[in-house]
Design an enzyme around this catalytic site. Structure first.
Site, PDB file in Angstrom:
ATOM      1  N   TYR A   1       0.369  -4.613   7.117  1.00  0.00           N
ATOM      2  CA  TYR A   1       1.173  -5.354   6.145  1.00  0.00           C
ATOM      3  C   TYR A   1       2.596  -4.789   6.131  1.00  0.00           C
ATOM      4  CZ  TYR A   1      -3.290  -7.055   4.185  1.00  0.00           C
ATOM      5  OH  TYR A   1      -4.527  -7.620   3.992  1.00  0.00           O
TER       6      TYR A   1
ATOM      7  N   HIS B   1     -10.722  -3.846   9.692  1.00  0.00           N
ATOM      8  CA  HIS B   1      -9.876  -5.033   9.585  1.00  0.00           C
ATOM      9  C   HIS B   1     -10.066  -5.948  10.792  1.00  0.00           C
ATOM     10  CE1 HIS B   1      -5.574  -6.485   8.310  1.00  0.00           C
ATOM     11  NE2 HIS B   1      -6.522  -7.348   7.994  1.00  0.00           N
TER      12      HIS B   1
END
Length: 324
Positions: free
Chosen positions: A59, A141
């Site tokens: 991110y 992830h």
């Protein structure tokens, strides 16, 4: 239901708030967010009782983790739950870049790597960026991007960290419910403690019901429901050309039913997933204090039972989907 209501995260022993703040937006997802605005957003979430925060190295290529650390370090460490992810290293020359990040730090990028060595390094890097001494929940992830290595190396490494008490819970961060269900079945016992499921248990997509959510109930695995606003699709009208025709028709029908009951579509969207016994919390993004305030307010809004009956009657809700 209130944002500050606390519940156990499945069998993990970790206690989380019903509302979680996803920190992709404050890392610069789609458009830049200033440092001051990012910190103010986390501060406002805290004032509202939010104690679950979810970030990731990818991110903003580390920016979200850095900002999360700056916002949370002044708080008493035992008062909140912080989640981050493994699977991508942020390093010079990383080529697994994504165009969705606005103004990322220069000279670095993500590199996909689910190996044991990379996972341990990722955890060390995250702790350094966060400036914290521990991470509460670690997600593998997007394990579908290299499923064999994620299953054979990433998960066992995180399980070791859990066994040592280094992390409180091991999780999957996925966009595909079938991938998560397969992973839960194939991972060595006791398996992941929870699943962060993005966009697959919502008013517009209930594919998580097919297999994953019943499996989670059976195994005591908690689900964190993310992407409940469907990337903003429910927030405001879109031109028909923006989405597939069948989906556009579902959105129009949903909006019409909500309008008939004087209910904001986003209120129905944020409350719906929490009726399922597998779902512990809803994780929403926000790029401003006003956005997280609005989500907290929508969570507490009283909704008429007839709304859910009409949504089911219109074919928008699966017959197997519990409603609030």
């Amino acid at each position: 239901m209130r944002a500050d209501e606390r519940v156990m995260l499945g069998r993990s022993g970790v206690s989380v708030s019903r509302l979680g703040l996803g920190l992709a937006s404050v890392g610069g997802m789609f458009r830049p967010v200033s440092e001051a605005r990012a910190l103010a957003t986390v501060d406002r979430a805290w004032q509202l009782g939010v104690r679950l925060f979810d970030t990731a190295p990818v991110y903003g290529y580390g920016r979200s983790e850095e900002r999360a650390g700056r916002a949370l370090r002044p708080r008493r460490r035992g008062d909140y739950v912080l989640c981050t992810k493994v699977g991508r290293l942020i390093e010079p020359g990383g080529r697994d870049t994504q165009p969705i990040w606005a103004d990322p730090p220069p000279g670095v990028g993500p590199r996909l790597d689910y190996s044991r060595r990379a996972v341990l390094r990722s955890v060390e890097d995250s702790l350094r960026r966060l400036g914290l001494d521990r991470i509460d929940v670690l997600h593998v992830h997007d394990p579908d991007l290299d499923y064999p290595t994620a299953l054979a190396e990433a998960y066992p490494t995180l399980a070791e960290l859990r066994d040592r008490g280094t992390v409180g819970a091991v999780s999957l961060g996925v966009n595909h419910a079938d991938v998560a269900a397969r992973f839960l079945r194939e991972a060595p016992a006791p398996g992941p403690d929870c699943v962060l499921l993005a966009g697959r248990y919502t008013l517009l997509d209930q594919s998580g019901l097919d297999d994953l959510l019943p499996l989670c109930v059976d195994r005591g695995v908690a689900v964190l429901a993310a992407g409940v606003y469907q990337g903003g699709l429910l927030a405001a009208p879109h031109a028909d050309g923006d989405v597939p025709p069948a989906l556009a028709e579902r959105v129009r029908t949903l909006r019409a039913i909500c309008e008939r009951h004087d209910v904001p579509p986003l209120a129905a969207a944020i409350q719906f997933p929490l009726a399922h016994p597998a779902v512990t919390s809803v994780v929403v993004g926000a790029r401003s204090p006003e956005e997280i305030t609005a989500s907290a307010d929508l969570l507490t809004r009283a909704l008429p039972p007839a709304l859910w009956s009409d949504l089911r009657g219109a074919g928008l809700l699966s017959g197997a989907a519990p409603v609030p």
